[in-house]
Design a protein around this motif. Structure first.
Motif, mmCIF file in Angstrom:
data_model
loop_
_atom_site.group_PDB
_atom_site.id
_atom_site.type_symbol
_atom_site.label_atom_id
_atom_site.label_comp_id
_atom_site.label_asym_id
_atom_site.label_seq_id
_atom_site.Cartn_x
_atom_site.Cartn_y
_atom_site.Cartn_z
ATOM 1 N N ILE B 60 24.598 17.842 38.796
ATOM 2 C CA ILE B 60 25.999 18.046 38.469
ATOM 3 C C ILE B 60 26.602 19.129 39.359
ATOM 4 C CG2 ILE B 60 25.687 17.306 36.086
ATOM 5 C CD1 ILE B 60 25.710 20.292 35.314
ATOM 6 N N LYS B 61 27.916 19.156 39.428
ATOM 7 C CA LYS B 61 28.689 20.205 40.104
ATOM 8 C C LYS B 61 28.349 20.337 41.585
ATOM 9 C CE LYS B 61 29.088 22.636 35.752
ATOM 10 N NZ LYS B 61 29.453 23.842 35.066
ATOM 11 N N LYS B 78 23.578 23.825 47.691
ATOM 12 C CA LYS B 78 24.966 23.411 47.486
ATOM 13 C C LYS B 78 25.708 23.736 48.772
ATOM 14 C CE LYS B 78 28.928 23.540 44.392
ATOM 15 N NZ LYS B 78 29.497 23.962 43.094
ATOM 16 N N SER B 84 33.110 30.010 40.449
ATOM 17 C CA SER B 84 32.629 29.574 39.135
ATOM 18 C C SER B 84 31.128 29.256 39.127
ATOM 19 C CB SER B 84 33.395 28.337 38.665
ATOM 20 O OG SER B 84 33.276 27.296 39.610
ATOM 21 N N ASP B 85 30.497 29.277 40.296
ATOM 22 C CA ASP B 85 29.038 29.069 40.346
ATOM 23 C C ASP B 85 28.277 30.353 40.060
ATOM 24 O OD1 ASP B 85 29.508 26.839 43.148
ATOM 25 O OD2 ASP B 85 29.196 26.327 41.031
#
Lengths: 114, 115
Positions: B60-61, B78, B84-85
């Motif tokens: 996800i994300k 990533k 927000s991580d």
């Protein structure tokens, strides 16, 4: 609906007291766990129950006693609390053998012993 | 029991930077591998998992992880992180020398993303 719920969320108590943390899961999972997360965020398993039977009991003081009245509940009772017991305790559940196997965690109980 | 090592304890990145968090596990036969994320004050949530098949797993994300059996590694990546991580990331392993369905967690990596 919360899948794995723990109560209380916060618990502040004095040394020497006895306290309990409750955990309930509504996922129909067979296996439940208790993990302890210390101040450095290190996660360590304490206990695992499968269908009300104890299957993992890591090196934990015997002041900690898990109780599973049914497979949806796994409570943790702690006697004679010590300062070093201060931590966040996470309950989790899983369904071994399921294709989407993974742990679902509760939101944690922050225990502070003063 | 299995052991899991996460070599980066603290990582600080600026937004849009690329991320790679290391995870190595001790040899123990067939294992299942997981990455969990813990946002500040919250419980652990599953990011992704590897059971079998394609060693490159997408979660996800925008996170992904690559299982390299020869290196006993399962690094998380990533391409472009966001503020927000910011969270604590935990690698975990099931199977191998672990009894039952026990998950062993690494020590965690605290990621801070600067806006």
């Amino acid at each position: 609906d919360t899948a794995v719920s723990q109560t209380p969320k916060y618990l502040v108590t004095q040394m020497g007291n006895d306290k309990s943390i409750k955990c309930e899961q509504n996922l129909g999972h067979d296996t439940m766990y208790w993990y302890k997360q210390d101040s450095k965020k290190f996660l360590k398993i304490m206990f695992s129950y499968n269908n009300k039977e104890l299957i993992i009991n890591e090196t934990v003081p015997n002041r900690f006693s898990p109780k599973s009245p049914d497979k949806a509940h796994l409570n943790l009772h702690i006697n004679s609390l010590e300062l070093g017991d201060s931590a966040v305790y996470f309950c989790a559940s899983s369904q071994p053998g399921a294709s989407n196997y993974g742990y679902t965690f509760g939101s944690g109980t922050r225990l502070t012993v003063v | 029991a299995q052991s899991v090592s996460q070599h980066n304890h603290h990582v600080i990145l600026s937004e849009a930077a690329s991320l790679e968090l290391g995870c190595n596990y001790s040899y123990g036969g067939t294992v299942n591998l997981f990455w969990y994320v813990q946002y500040p004050g919250q419980h652990l949530q599953l990011l992704l998992k590897y059971f079998s098949g394609d060693p490159l797993v997408k979660g996800i994300k925008g996170f992904e992880a690559e299982f390299i059996k020869s290196k006993f590694s399962f690094n998380l990546r990533k391409p472009s992180v966001q503020w927000s991580d910011t969270a604590e990331y935990f690698c975990a392993v099931k199977g191998g020398r672990n009894p039952g369905n026990m998950l062993t967690f690494g020590g965690g990596t605290r990621l801070m993303v600067k806006p």
